[in-house]
Design a protein around this motif. Sequence first.
Motif, PDB file in Angstrom:
ATOM      1  N   THR A 102       0.842  -1.195   0.000  1.00 44.26           N
ATOM      2  CA  THR A 102       0.000   0.000   0.000  1.00 44.26           C
ATOM      3  C   THR A 102       0.885   1.257   0.000  1.00 44.26           C
ATOM      4  O   THR A 102       2.086   1.167  -0.205  1.00 44.26           O
ATOM      5  N   ASN A 119       1.261   5.784  -0.902  1.00 42.67           N
ATOM      6  CA  ASN A 119       0.978   6.753  -1.965  1.00 42.67           C
ATOM      7  C   ASN A 119       2.102   6.864  -3.004  1.00 42.67           C
ATOM      8  O   ASN A 119       2.040   7.697  -3.901  1.00 42.67           O
ATOM      9  N   ARG A 147      -3.300   1.948  -2.872  1.00 45.44           N
ATOM     10  CA  ARG A 147      -3.116   2.850  -1.728  1.00 45.44           C
ATOM     11  C   ARG A 147      -4.285   2.740  -0.755  1.00 45.44           C
ATOM     12  O   ARG A 147      -5.355   2.255  -1.109  1.00 45.44           O
ATOM     13  N   GLU A 154       4.602  -0.352   2.983  1.00 43.23           N
ATOM     14  CA  GLU A 154       4.006   0.931   2.585  1.00 43.23           C
ATOM     15  C   GLU A 154       4.995   1.647   1.666  1.00 43.23           C
ATOM     16  O   GLU A 154       6.113   1.955   2.082  1.00 43.23           O
TER      17      GLU A 154
END
Lengths: 170, 170
Positions: free
Chosen positions: A6, A8, A135, A150
Amino acid sequence: MIIVITGNGKGKTTSSIGQIVRALGHNQKVCLVQLFKGENFYGEQKILNKLEGLDFFSFAKKHPFCFKEITKEQVIKECSDALQKLNKIAENNKYDLIVLEEFNIALRDGYIQEDSLINIIKELNKNTNVMITGRGASDKLVELADLVSEVKEIKHPYNKGIPAQEGIEY
Amino acid sequence: MIIVITGNGKGKTTSSIGQIVRALGHNQKVCLVQLFKGENFYGEQKILNKLEGLDFFSFAKKHPFCFKEITKEQVIKECSDALQKLNKIAENNKYDLIVLEEFNIALRDGYIQEDSLINIIKELNKNTNVMITGRGASDKLVELADLVSEVKEIKHPYNKGIPAQEGIEY
């Protein structure tokens, strides 16, 4: 093993593609269920379609955020088709690795019910590895997962107004 | 474009493999220079060797951290060979994408001089994309890069004593 990728930053989809290639190299059977990815656009699709041992399914190719003509109802219907497919995949029980591309987005945007997805994942054979990307992974999925990474954006050229580049972003 | 994929989480190498597959899907010419990766161990190597359009070079296959019989001098010599290769690659100027796998580690551990690597990268054709992977990217490289992602470990099964798994970690 349940894996969640996950964050951004750039590198989630390419990471799942690399994971597929790695598993195929060990002669594993792999299934990719892709959401929100336009056909014949991403370079990897052309190569993946040629690789032996991979079954590749694509649903909800257009996300309403990018394609204003697509209604929420259409996406919910297509994501429900994807879940039905996943249910059959779980019953057939023939894969070593199942990759659920952008399913985190489908959960976040309410196109898939979290409990429906989690129930299917829990029913999978314990020897089947599942990777969920996108995300905004949900807390429940992160808790359920054995491995979570992440991918954080530190720097990205689109913040300087540079558009997505062939071979890099797609 | 200069891309750096760093961080302590799982997904850096798989991300670079996915990037290679993506670029090849657009018929780009790709070069992978890999450090510290044992041969015939990682599943992806078998598949990558079969893909058209990719030149694949491997140096310093054993890192002294894992293989105690390897001396620092041996690694420095092999990393210097890798840089020489990269110099020739830069001169020939025929690739759309060059992936430098684990070069961040080689910088961090002093097997490659930062300025030597940065000078070669700066000499590359502006249309050539370069991706450098490995944890602990240097500040200078991060500053130079156009795109940087940090893959953060949120959860990993080896923290529970579970060993690396075929098709997942290798």
